[in-house]
Scaffold this active site. Structure first.
Site, mmCIF file in Angstrom:
data_model
loop_
_atom_site.group_PDB
_atom_site.id
_atom_site.type_symbol
_atom_site.label_atom_id
_atom_site.label_comp_id
_atom_site.label_asym_id
_atom_site.label_seq_id
_atom_site.Cartn_x
_atom_site.Cartn_y
_atom_site.Cartn_z
ATOM 1 N N PRO A 165 0.937 -3.835 4.617
ATOM 2 C CA PRO A 165 0.816 -2.496 4.019
ATOM 3 C C PRO A 165 0.419 -2.476 2.537
ATOM 4 O O PRO A 165 0.184 -1.399 1.983
ATOM 5 C CB PRO A 165 2.215 -1.884 4.212
ATOM 6 C CG PRO A 165 3.117 -3.042 4.429
ATOM 7 C CD PRO A 165 2.314 -4.151 5.013
ATOM 8 N N TYR A 219 -9.690 0.509 -2.760
ATOM 9 C CA TYR A 219 -8.422 1.242 -2.606
ATOM 10 C C TYR A 219 -8.668 2.693 -2.187
ATOM 11 O O TYR A 219 -7.959 3.228 -1.333
ATOM 12 C CB TYR A 219 -7.635 1.176 -3.923
ATOM 13 C CG TYR A 219 -6.170 1.456 -3.750
ATOM 14 C CD1 TYR A 219 -5.351 0.557 -3.063
ATOM 15 C CD2 TYR A 219 -5.586 2.602 -4.258
ATOM 16 C CE1 TYR A 219 -4.000 0.808 -2.890
ATOM 17 C CE2 TYR A 219 -4.236 2.859 -4.086
ATOM 18 C CZ TYR A 219 -3.449 1.952 -3.402
ATOM 19 O OH TYR A 219 -2.120 2.202 -3.215
ATOM 20 N N HIS A 252 -3.861 11.240 -6.556
ATOM 21 C CA HIS A 252 -3.696 10.239 -7.620
ATOM 22 C C HIS A 252 -5.072 9.729 -8.028
ATOM 23 O O HIS A 252 -5.771 9.119 -7.220
ATOM 24 C CB HIS A 252 -2.889 9.032 -7.128
ATOM 25 C CG HIS A 252 -1.456 9.331 -6.853
ATOM 26 N ND1 HIS A 252 -0.534 8.347 -6.622
ATOM 27 C CD2 HIS A 252 -0.783 10.496 -6.787
ATOM 28 C CE1 HIS A 252 0.647 8.891 -6.419
ATOM 29 N NE2 HIS A 252 0.518 10.207 -6.500
ATOM 30 N N TYR A 255 2.281 -1.080 -8.757
ATOM 31 C CA TYR A 255 2.395 -2.364 -8.049
ATOM 32 C C TYR A 255 2.874 -3.394 -9.057
ATOM 33 O O TYR A 255 2.201 -3.622 -10.063
ATOM 34 C CB TYR A 255 1.025 -2.807 -7.525
ATOM 35 C CG TYR A 255 0.555 -2.082 -6.285
ATOM 36 C CD1 TYR A 255 -0.048 -0.835 -6.357
ATOM 37 C CD2 TYR A 255 0.703 -2.662 -5.028
ATOM 38 C CE1 TYR A 255 -0.491 -0.178 -5.220
ATOM 39 C CE2 TYR A 255 0.262 -2.017 -3.877
ATOM 40 C CZ TYR A 255 -0.327 -0.783 -3.980
ATOM 41 O OH TYR A 255 -0.753 -0.146 -2.844
ATOM 42 N N LYS A 303 -3.867 0.519 4.121
ATOM 43 C CA LYS A 303 -5.069 0.740 4.928
ATOM 44 C C LYS A 303 -4.810 1.121 6.380
ATOM 45 O O LYS A 303 -5.717 1.630 7.057
ATOM 46 C CB LYS A 303 -5.941 -0.543 4.921
ATOM 47 C CG LYS A 303 -6.562 -0.837 3.586
ATOM 48 C CD LYS A 303 -7.642 0.171 3.249
ATOM 49 C CE LYS A 303 -8.097 0.105 1.825
ATOM 50 N NZ LYS A 303 -8.056 1.347 1.096
HETATM 51 C C1 LIG Z 1 7.092 0.551 7.928
HETATM 52 C C2 LIG Z 1 5.612 0.795 7.910
HETATM 53 C C3 LIG Z 1 5.006 1.150 6.712
HETATM 54 C C4 LIG Z 1 3.639 1.398 6.671
HETATM 55 N N1 LIG Z 1 3.055 1.749 5.489
HETATM 56 C C5 LIG Z 1 1.734 2.046 5.460
HETATM 57 C C6 LIG Z 1 1.095 2.506 4.265
HETATM 58 O O1 LIG Z 1 1.704 2.605 3.213
HETATM 59 N N2 LIG Z 1 -0.219 2.851 4.318
HETATM 60 C C7 LIG Z 1 -0.938 2.757 5.488
HETATM 61 O O2 LIG Z 1 -2.132 3.131 5.504
HETATM 62 N N3 LIG Z 1 -0.377 2.306 6.623
HETATM 63 C C8 LIG Z 1 0.942 1.958 6.635
HETATM 64 N N4 LIG Z 1 1.528 1.544 7.792
HETATM 65 C C9 LIG Z 1 0.693 1.426 8.964
HETATM 66 C C10 LIG Z 1 0.483 2.773 9.625
HETATM 67 O O3 LIG Z 1 1.702 3.441 9.793
HETATM 68 C C11 LIG Z 1 -0.206 2.517 10.971
HETATM 69 O O4 LIG Z 1 -1.387 1.787 10.711
HETATM 70 C C12 LIG Z 1 -0.532 3.804 11.694
HETATM 71 O O5 LIG Z 1 0.653 4.389 12.186
HETATM 72 C C13 LIG Z 1 -1.500 3.524 12.844
HETATM 73 O O6 LIG Z 1 -1.639 4.669 13.630
HETATM 74 P P1 LIG Z 1 -1.861 4.524 15.187
HETATM 75 O O7 LIG Z 1 -1.990 5.925 15.693
HETATM 76 O O8 LIG Z 1 -2.922 3.555 15.451
HETATM 77 O O9 LIG Z 1 -0.531 3.837 15.736
HETATM 78 P P2 LIG Z 1 0.961 4.382 15.773
HETATM 79 O O10 LIG Z 1 1.253 5.244 14.617
HETATM 80 O O11 LIG Z 1 1.823 3.197 16.024
HETATM 81 O O12 LIG Z 1 0.977 5.319 17.054
HETATM 82 C C14 LIG Z 1 0.995 4.819 18.358
HETATM 83 C C15 LIG Z 1 1.709 5.814 19.255
HETATM 84 O O13 LIG Z 1 1.687 5.326 20.592
HETATM 85 C C16 LIG Z 1 2.967 5.492 21.154
HETATM 86 N N5 LIG Z 1 3.127 4.508 22.231
HETATM 87 C C17 LIG Z 1 3.468 3.205 22.133
HETATM 88 N N6 LIG Z 1 3.534 2.642 23.347
HETATM 89 C C18 LIG Z 1 3.213 3.609 24.240
HETATM 90 C C19 LIG Z 1 3.130 3.645 25.640
HETATM 91 N N7 LIG Z 1 3.404 2.568 26.389
HETATM 92 N N8 LIG Z 1 2.783 4.803 26.234
HETATM 93 C C20 LIG Z 1 2.521 5.916 25.501
HETATM 94 N N9 LIG Z 1 2.610 5.942 24.143
HETATM 95 C C21 LIG Z 1 2.944 4.797 23.524
HETATM 96 C C22 LIG Z 1 3.920 5.278 19.992
HETATM 97 O O14 LIG Z 1 5.205 5.859 20.226
HETATM 98 C C23 LIG Z 1 3.162 5.982 18.867
HETATM 99 O O15 LIG Z 1 3.490 7.342 18.763
HETATM 100 C C24 LIG Z 1 2.874 1.287 7.867
HETATM 101 C C25 LIG Z 1 3.489 0.921 9.075
HETATM 102 C C26 LIG Z 1 4.842 0.664 9.108
HETATM 103 C C27 LIG Z 1 5.484 0.267 10.420
#
Ligand SMILES: Cc1cc2nc3c(=O)[nH]c(=O)nc-3n(C[C@H](O)[C@H](O)[C@H](O)COP(=O)(O)OP(=O)(O)OC[C@H]3O[C@@H](n4cnc5c(N)ncnc54)[C@H](O)[C@@H]3O)c2cc1C
Length: 401
Positions: A293, A385, A72, A201, A297
């Site tokens: 969200p 962005y 985009h 938006y 980011k």
């Molecule tokens: C509904 C929703 C919509 C979103 N929309 C956006 C968006 O539009 N744009 C954007 O940039 N971000 C968005 N986000 C945020 C984005 O999804 C997160 O910032 C991203 O997933 C972060 O990645 P991460 O690997 O740090 O954490 P996570 O994706 O949360 O991964 C953490 C992993 O650790 C695992 N885990 C947890 N506890 C334990 C444990 N005790 N032992 C072992 N493993 C464990 C979990 O199962 C998971 O697989 C959104 C989040 C949500 C919930």
């Protein structure tokens, strides 16, 4: 078991870190408490910054992204029934965002991890980290009937907001910065071809709404709702009525309607835990920070954190120097706070507050009018962005492909 880097969590942060380390000859074990299907099917982010796309290409995990990702160049901001386009590519010297679902990103990264044959445990039970103050921290977990202990040089806490790593840091070490918002997002996935090629938006008297997509056949839409809203109160008809009321523009543009295949309510929160390190435990991604969200980011910050961590670990193993590890938190937090500020600003600009006065409303319309008519204001939104420059880039880090 013995490894160099123990990684807790197989979300975007843990999997990207594992791959960066693999390419640079650093051994890791990834421990995830959910099963593979759950991790892949979780519907979450979908907007990738230019830097995240560049990183995925550089490490050879972008085949799906290049085939199915939707680039985009612009984004729409809509208010008073009119859509205004902000041409991000033109304002940022050619940068853009790419829409590619987080579940696709995670699926591609799991495939890449499995192809390396390095360890990745799904469905690990009772995961615990220990001895984080020592030079030999451990991860303990059960897998099936077997108890495991992984002795590591370093642990990367990539286990998201509700994981075990951040709470394992002794009380009083972390400063917590937090803000909750008096609203949440009701999000749906619908079997409907996107009616716009770019995100819209919308600020409406009844509250915020966002038009997005996941593929040429799937539309993703969000509505501002009260933070504790029950999804049971929202029939599909009610959702479509509200979406169309808020989003239909005076030129007749509106989202296409289709079968709703997924729906849920997410609360909104800003959160930072600092520093992002204690002893030999390094927090990355949502384990250390959460953004609302609106600015898209979260996933992108997870990617930029682990790039800095990979760079620091490469220096540690090549020269024995901990200098980069010592600077990890400070480097990440500078970018995290800018993304926090941007996400807070987008959120407060576009959502209606419960106690809003007519003055607040007029001021907000003036804000939106300024944003969509001043080249300086549009450039400011565009450069944030598509993603602000990172202090550590793949090239500057000297990481291997
Ligand atoms: C509904 C929703 C919509 C979103 N929309 C956006 C968006 O539009 N744009 C954007 O940039 N971000 C968005 N986000 C945020 C984005 O999804 C997160 O910032 C991203 O997933 C972060 O990645 P991460 O690997 O740090 O954490 P996570 O994706 O949360 O991964 C953490 C992993 O650790 C695992 N885990 C947890 N506890 C334990 C444990 N005790 N032992 C072992 N493993 C464990 C979990 O199962 C998971 O697989 C959104 C989040 C949500 C919930």
């Amino acid at each position: 078991m013995r490894t160099q880097v123990g990684i807790v969590g197989a979300g975007p942060a843990g999997l990207l870190l594992g791959h960066l380390l693999h390419l640079n000859g650093i051994d890791s074990v990834i421990v995830e408490n959910r099963d593979r299907e759950y991790v892949v099917d979780r519907v979450r982010a979908g907007v990738l910054e230019q830097g995240t796309v560049d990183l995925m290409r550089a490490i050879g995990v972008a085949a799906g992204l290049d085939r199915r990702g939707l680039r985009h160049d612009g984004v729409y901001v809509s208010f008073d029934g009119r859509r205004h386009r902000i041409d991000m590519a033109e304002l940022t010297g050619g940068k853009a965002i790419t829409v590619y679902g987080q579940n696709e990103v995670v699926r591609d990264l799991i495939d890449a991890r499995i192809a390396t044959t390095r360890p990745l445990y799904f469905e690990a039970q009772d995961v615990e980290v220990g001895a984080i103050d020592s030079a030999a921290p451990t991860i303990r977990f059960r897998h099936g009937d077997t108890a495991h202990e992984v002795r590591c040089d370093v642990i990367a806490g990539c286990d998201g907001f509700h994981g075990v790593c951040r709470p394992s840091i002794p009380a009083g070490v972390l400063a917590i910065y937090e803000r909750t918002y008096p609203f949440g997002w009701l999000g749906i996935l619908a079997e409907a071809a996107p009616s716009s090629e770019e995100l819209v938006y919308t600020y409406h008297d009844r509250g915020f709404a966002l038009f997005s997509m996941r593929s040429p056949a799937i539309t993703r839409l969000y509505l501002q709702v009260p933070p504790d809203e029950s999804i049971e109160r929202w029939s599909d008809d009610r959702i479509w009525n509200e979406m169309l009321t808020r989003m239909t523009a005076s030129d007749g543009w509106r989202p296409n309607v289709g079968r709703i295949v997924q729906k849920g309510v997410t609360p909104m929160r800003s959160f930072v835990a600092a520093p992002m390190r204690h002893g030999r435990l390094f927090l990355a991604g949502d384990a250390a920070h959460i953004v609302p969200p609106t600015g898209a980011k979260g996933l992108n910050l997870a990617a930029s954190d682990v790039l800095v961590l990979a760079r620091a670990l490469k220096a540690f193993y090549e020269s024995g120097s901990a200098e980069w590890l010592d600077r990890y938190s400070e480097i990440c937090l500078r970018r995290v706070w800018k993304a926090q500020r941007f996400s807070w600003w987008m959120t407060t600009l576009l959502h209606k507050l419960p106690d809003e006065t007519p003055f607040d409303h007029q001021r907000r319309i003036a804000d939106l009018d300024y944003l969509t008519s001043s080249r300086a204001a549009m450039t400011s939104l565009a450069e944030q962005y598509v993603g602000l420059p990172s202090e550590v880039t793949f090239e500057s880090a000297g990481l291997l492909h």
